[in-house]
Motif scaffolding. Sequence first.
Motif, mmCIF file in Angstrom:
data_model
loop_
_atom_site.group_PDB
_atom_site.id
_atom_site.type_symbol
_atom_site.label_atom_id
_atom_site.label_comp_id
_atom_site.label_asym_id
_atom_site.label_seq_id
_atom_site.Cartn_x
_atom_site.Cartn_y
_atom_site.Cartn_z
ATOM 1 N N SER A 13 45.078 41.742 46.995
ATOM 2 C CA SER A 13 46.318 41.103 46.525
ATOM 3 C C SER A 13 46.954 41.861 45.365
ATOM 4 C CB SER A 13 46.038 39.656 46.117
ATOM 5 O OG SER A 13 45.221 39.611 44.961
ATOM 6 N N GLN A 14 46.126 42.569 44.564
ATOM 7 C CA GLN A 14 46.696 43.305 43.442
ATOM 8 C C GLN A 14 47.171 44.672 43.939
ATOM 9 O OE1 GLN A 14 47.248 41.511 40.720
ATOM 10 N NE2 GLN A 14 46.254 39.919 41.921
ATOM 11 N N HIS A 65 45.203 36.800 37.327
ATOM 12 C CA HIS A 65 46.200 37.851 37.224
ATOM 13 C C HIS A 65 47.568 37.189 37.296
ATOM 14 C CE1 HIS A 65 43.423 41.248 38.085
ATOM 15 N NE2 HIS A 65 42.769 40.345 38.786
ATOM 16 N N LYS A 118 52.321 44.599 36.904
ATOM 17 C CA LYS A 118 51.729 45.123 38.145
ATOM 18 C C LYS A 118 50.904 44.056 38.874
ATOM 19 C CE LYS A 118 50.690 49.679 36.310
ATOM 20 N NZ LYS A 118 50.014 49.436 35.104
ATOM 21 N N PHE A 119 50.750 42.875 38.273
ATOM 22 C CA PHE A 119 49.891 41.854 38.873
ATOM 23 C C PHE A 119 50.686 40.867 39.719
ATOM 24 C CE2 PHE A 119 46.579 42.051 35.184
ATOM 25 C CZ PHE A 119 45.980 43.152 35.779
ATOM 26 N N SER A 120 50.043 40.362 40.765
ATOM 27 C CA SER A 120 50.591 39.209 41.466
ATOM 28 C C SER A 120 49.658 38.029 41.214
ATOM 29 C CB SER A 120 50.765 39.499 42.953
ATOM 30 O OG SER A 120 49.532 39.752 43.543
ATOM 31 N N HIS A 146 40.719 34.970 40.224
ATOM 32 C CA HIS A 146 39.536 35.617 40.803
ATOM 33 C C HIS A 146 38.249 35.002 40.264
ATOM 34 C CE1 HIS A 146 41.896 39.490 41.979
ATOM 35 N NE2 HIS A 146 42.117 38.460 42.773
ATOM 36 N N GLN A 157 45.254 48.215 45.015
ATOM 37 C CA GLN A 157 43.796 48.050 45.047
ATOM 38 C C GLN A 157 43.341 47.817 46.491
ATOM 39 O OE1 GLN A 157 41.881 48.128 41.969
ATOM 40 N NE2 GLN A 157 43.873 48.983 41.446
#
Length: 189
Positions: free
Chosen positions: A36-37, A122, A162-164, A168, A40
């Motif tokens: 998701s990120q 995130h 940069k995160f959605s 986690h 990655q």
Amino acid sequence: MKVLIETSARHVHLSREALDVLFGRGYGLKVKRFLSQPGQFVSEDRVEIVGARGSIKNVSVLGPPRGSTQVELSLTDARKIGIDAVIRESGDLSGSPGCKIVGPIGIYDLKEGVIAAKRHIHMAPQDARKIGTDSGEIVSVKINSSERSTIFEDTVVRVSNKFSLACHIDTDESNAAGIKGEIFGEIIV
Ligand SMILES: [Zn+2]
């Protein structure tokens, strides 16, 4: 605010140096599936993690390579193979235990870098503003499952454009909350 809960199974992030030792000089990880990120991914490549009392085979390597090698295990995993794991945020590896990592062509002796990842969320800056939180703050996440609804306190917020948005947790935490399939939690600030 609703947040997607994602369970991270045990995995490793490898430095370029470790990749060269374990898989061969200049080796490129083979992308299996993107996470998701952004950027990655889970690779098709696997290693074995060796502790004082045993080992775990078939541990996924995540990409792309990082500056430091980091092994993320659940506390259950760590206990099973004789590693006295510490709960840390990703990248905070100073003084954490080491292990041996076995790859297809070599063995890498990791001096420190085995952690149980501190649960985290995130989020993008606009999400953080919306609920009045910021990077490094501690929040709770309430998860309603059919048999084991749980509130996870001590969940650290990590903000980057940069995160959605995703929370986690590891497999111990996921099992503790009885999570099956796709599930959303509620962030409590
Ligand atoms: Zn994460």
